[in-house]
Design a protein around this motif. Structure first.
Motif, PDB file in Angstrom:
ATOM      1  N   ASP A  16       0.823  -1.201   0.000  1.00 60.40           N
ATOM      2  CA  ASP A  16       0.000   0.000   0.000  1.00 60.40           C
ATOM      3  C   ASP A  16       0.861   1.256   0.000  1.00 60.40           C
ATOM      4  OD1 ASP A  16      -2.606  -1.316   0.233  1.00 60.40           O
ATOM      5  OD2 ASP A  16      -1.908  -1.926   2.219  1.00 60.40           O
ATOM      6  N   ASP A  17       0.241   2.368  -0.335  1.00 57.88           N
ATOM      7  CA  ASP A  17       0.899   3.659  -0.321  1.00 57.88           C
ATOM      8  C   ASP A  17       1.550   3.885   1.042  1.00 57.88           C
ATOM      9  OD1 ASP A  17       1.440   6.090  -1.749  1.00 57.88           O
ATOM     10  OD2 ASP A  17      -0.032   7.101  -0.491  1.00 57.88           O
ATOM     11  N   ASN A  18       2.806   4.296   1.055  1.00 60.66           N
ATOM     12  CA  ASN A  18       3.598   4.593   2.256  1.00 60.66           C
ATOM     13  C   ASN A  18       4.168   3.372   2.968  1.00 60.66           C
ATOM     14  OD1 ASN A  18       4.040   7.292   2.332  1.00 60.66           O
ATOM     15  ND2 ASN A  18       2.228   7.765   3.534  1.00 60.66           N
ATOM     16  N   ASP A  19       3.918   2.162   2.490  1.00 59.55           N
ATOM     17  CA  ASP A  19       4.553   0.984   3.075  1.00 59.55           C
ATOM     18  C   ASP A  19       6.056   1.070   2.838  1.00 59.55           C
ATOM     19  OD1 ASP A  19       2.161  -0.079   3.911  1.00 59.55           O
ATOM     20  OD2 ASP A  19       2.082  -1.640   2.386  1.00 59.55           O
ATOM     21  N   LEU A  20       6.807   0.447   3.719  1.00 60.17           N
ATOM     22  CA  LEU A  20       8.256   0.407   3.598  1.00 60.17           C
ATOM     23  C   LEU A  20       8.670  -0.969   3.097  1.00 60.17           C
ATOM     24  CD1 LEU A  20      10.699   2.249   4.154  1.00 60.17           C
ATOM     25  CD2 LEU A  20      10.862   1.168   6.403  1.00 60.17           C
ATOM     26  N   LEU A  21       9.369  -0.997   1.962  1.00 62.83           N
ATOM     27  CA  LEU A  21       9.826  -2.253   1.373  1.00 62.83           C
ATOM     28  C   LEU A  21      11.251  -2.552   1.801  1.00 62.83           C
ATOM     29  CD1 LEU A  21       8.660  -1.723  -2.334  1.00 62.83           C
ATOM     30  CD2 LEU A  21       7.409  -2.815  -0.460  1.00 62.83           C
ATOM     31  N   VAL A  22      11.540  -3.831   2.016  1.00 66.31           N
ATOM     32  CA  VAL A  22      12.904  -4.295   2.231  1.00 66.31           C
ATOM     33  C   VAL A  22      13.310  -4.960   0.920  1.00 66.31           C
ATOM     34  CG1 VAL A  22      14.437  -5.739   3.616  1.00 66.31           C
ATOM     35  CG2 VAL A  22      12.419  -4.675   4.690  1.00 66.31           C
ATOM     36  N   ILE A  23      14.390  -4.474   0.307  1.00 66.94           N
ATOM     37  CA  ILE A  23      14.803  -4.905  -1.032  1.00 66.94           C
ATOM     38  C   ILE A  23      16.211  -5.484  -0.965  1.00 66.94           C
ATOM     39  CG2 ILE A  23      15.211  -4.144  -3.412  1.00 66.94           C
ATOM     40  CD1 ILE A  23      13.459  -1.604  -2.429  1.00 66.94           C
ATOM     41  N   ASP A  24      16.372  -6.694  -1.500  1.00 66.53           N
ATOM     42  CA  ASP A  24      17.683  -7.335  -1.531  1.00 66.53           C
ATOM     43  C   ASP A  24      18.161  -7.381  -2.980  1.00 66.53           C
ATOM     44  OD1 ASP A  24      19.913  -9.030  -1.456  1.00 66.53           O
ATOM     45  OD2 ASP A  24      19.051 -10.270   0.138  1.00 66.53           O
ATOM     46  N   ARG A  25      19.257  -6.695  -3.251  1.00 66.08           N
ATOM     47  CA  ARG A  25      19.790  -6.626  -4.616  1.00 66.08           C
ATOM     48  C   ARG A  25      20.603  -7.859  -4.979  1.00 66.08           C
ATOM     49  NH1 ARG A  25      22.257  -1.374  -6.673  1.00 66.08           N
ATOM     50  NH2 ARG A  25      21.583  -2.389  -8.579  1.00 66.08           N
ATOM     51  N   SER A  26      20.895  -8.736  -4.014  1.00 66.24           N
ATOM     52  CA  SER A  26      21.706  -9.918  -4.305  1.00 66.24           C
ATOM     53  C   SER A  26      20.868 -11.113  -4.751  1.00 66.24           C
ATOM     54  CB  SER A  26      22.531 -10.311  -3.072  1.00 66.24           C
ATOM     55  OG  SER A  26      21.697 -10.814  -2.041  1.00 66.24           O
ATOM     56  N   LEU A  27      19.549 -11.009  -4.652  1.00 65.74           N
ATOM     57  CA  LEU A  27      18.683 -12.132  -5.015  1.00 65.74           C
ATOM     58  C   LEU A  27      18.459 -12.198  -6.520  1.00 65.74           C
ATOM     59  CD1 LEU A  27      16.005 -11.956  -2.182  1.00 65.74           C
ATOM     60  CD2 LEU A  27      18.005 -13.466  -2.340  1.00 65.74           C
ATOM     61  N   GLU A  28      18.316 -13.419  -7.004  1.00 67.88           N
ATOM     62  CA  GLU A  28      18.071 -13.665  -8.423  1.00 67.88           C
ATOM     63  C   GLU A  28      16.637 -13.263  -8.796  1.00 67.88           C
ATOM     64  OE1 GLU A  28      19.326 -14.817 -12.146  1.00 67.88           O
ATOM     65  OE2 GLU A  28      20.525 -14.886 -10.326  1.00 67.88           O
ATOM     66  N   PRO A  29      16.461 -12.432  -9.819  1.00 67.25           N
ATOM     67  CA  PRO A  29      15.103 -12.092 -10.258  1.00 67.25           C
ATOM     68  C   PRO A  29      14.503 -13.257 -11.049  1.00 67.25           C
ATOM     69  CG  PRO A  29      16.712 -10.922 -11.580  1.00 67.25           C
ATOM     70  CD  PRO A  29      17.480 -11.697 -10.550  1.00 67.25           C
ATOM     71  N   VAL A  30      13.445 -13.825 -10.533  1.00 69.46           N
ATOM     72  CA  VAL A  30      12.792 -14.951 -11.205  1.00 69.46           C
ATOM     73  C   VAL A  30      11.298 -14.660 -11.350  1.00 69.46           C
ATOM     74  CG1 VAL A  30      14.476 -16.680 -10.443  1.00 69.46           C
ATOM     75  CG2 VAL A  30      12.487 -16.204  -9.025  1.00 69.46           C
ATOM     76  N   ASN A  31      10.665 -15.458 -12.182  1.00 74.53           N
ATOM     77  CA  ASN A  31       9.239 -15.316 -12.440  1.00 74.53           C
ATOM     78  C   ASN A  31       8.438 -15.275 -11.144  1.00 74.53           C
ATOM     79  OD1 ASN A  31       6.912 -15.279 -14.257  1.00 74.53           O
ATOM     80  ND2 ASN A  31       6.508 -17.325 -13.448  1.00 74.53           N
ATOM     81  N   ASN A  32       7.507 -14.368 -11.077  1.00 76.28           N
ATOM     82  CA  ASN A  32       6.522 -14.224 -10.012  1.00 76.28           C
ATOM     83  C   ASN A  32       7.038 -13.511  -8.758  1.00 76.28           C
ATOM     84  OD1 ASN A  32       3.757 -14.555 -10.001  1.00 76.28           O
ATOM     85  ND2 ASN A  32       3.874 -16.216  -8.522  1.00 76.28           N
ATOM     86  N   LYS A  33       8.303 -13.118  -8.726  1.00 78.35           N
ATOM     87  CA  LYS A  33       8.822 -12.346  -7.597  1.00 78.35           C
ATOM     88  C   LYS A  33       8.407 -10.885  -7.764  1.00 78.35           C
ATOM     89  CE  LYS A  33      11.239 -15.362  -5.272  1.00 78.35           C
ATOM     90  NZ  LYS A  33      10.930 -15.694  -3.901  1.00 78.35           N
ATOM     91  N   ILE A  34       8.281 -10.196  -6.654  1.00 74.32           N
ATOM     92  CA  ILE A  34       8.016  -8.756  -6.696  1.00 74.32           C
ATOM     93  C   ILE A  34       9.365  -8.060  -6.745  1.00 74.32           C
ATOM     94  CG2 ILE A  34       7.056  -6.783  -5.471  1.00 74.32           C
ATOM     95  CD1 ILE A  34       4.897  -8.685  -4.410  1.00 74.32           C
ATOM     96  N   ALA A  35       9.532  -7.197  -7.727  1.00 70.92           N
ATOM     97  CA  ALA A  35      10.827  -6.570  -7.970  1.00 70.92           C
ATOM     98  C   ALA A  35      10.707  -5.057  -8.045  1.00 70.92           C
ATOM     99  CB  ALA A  35      11.424  -7.097  -9.276  1.00 70.92           C
TER     100      ALA A  35
END
Length: 146
Positions: free
Chosen positions: A74-93
């Motif tokens: 939702d608007d204003n939520d805080l995301l934790v993002i890991d740049r070391s993970l492999e981008p694969v189908n169905n992941k949120i990126a």
């Protein structure tokens, strides 16, 4: 510390605080009938240890907009993002697309890459060779205010 701000996301880098941690009661909190208070055992809990697996590759970003409400972002939520993970189908990126950051669900198959919003009011984006496109990182957690 703000690292980068775009129209849809504001990025932050995690700041390590030594000795941090909040009281943690290592027992389930009943969403049904209350459990006896004597069962509670207090410990310390660090959200860094729970939410960050790779400190050097982890960033936070605040969501702006409604395109991912169906995925619980939702608007204003805080995301934790890991740049070391492999981008694969169905992941949120978190992706950099034509000069802007956006967060979408990846749809990847032999025919191409699409960015799928989780709100029917937003279009699916087909990535083509004309796009300036980079998958910047994978969303691992979301922090919400209640």
């Amino acid at each position: 510390m703000i690292r980068h701000k775009s129209q849809h996301l504001t990025f932050f880098t995690p700041k390590a605080i030594s000795g941090s941690g909040a009281p943690f009661f290592d027992t389930g909190i009943s969403a049904g009938f209350p459990s006896p208070a004597e069962d509670f055992k207090e410990q310390r809990l660090s959200l860094d240890k729970e939410l960050i697996k790779n400190k050097e590759a982890t960033f936070f970003a605040r969501v702006s907009g409604q395109s991912m409400i169906g995925a619980g972002l939702d608007d204003n939520d805080l995301l934790v993002i890991d740049r070391s993970l492999e981008p694969v189908n169905n992941k949120i990126a978190v992706c950099f697309l034509d000069g802007e950051f956006t967060v979408k669900r990846l749809k990847v198959n032999k025919e191409g890459v699409w960015l799928q919003p989780e709100n029917p009011n937003y279009p699916i984006i087909k990535i083509t060779s004309d796009n300036d496109f980079v998958i910047w990182g994978i969303v691992t957690n979301v922090i919400k205010k209640v």
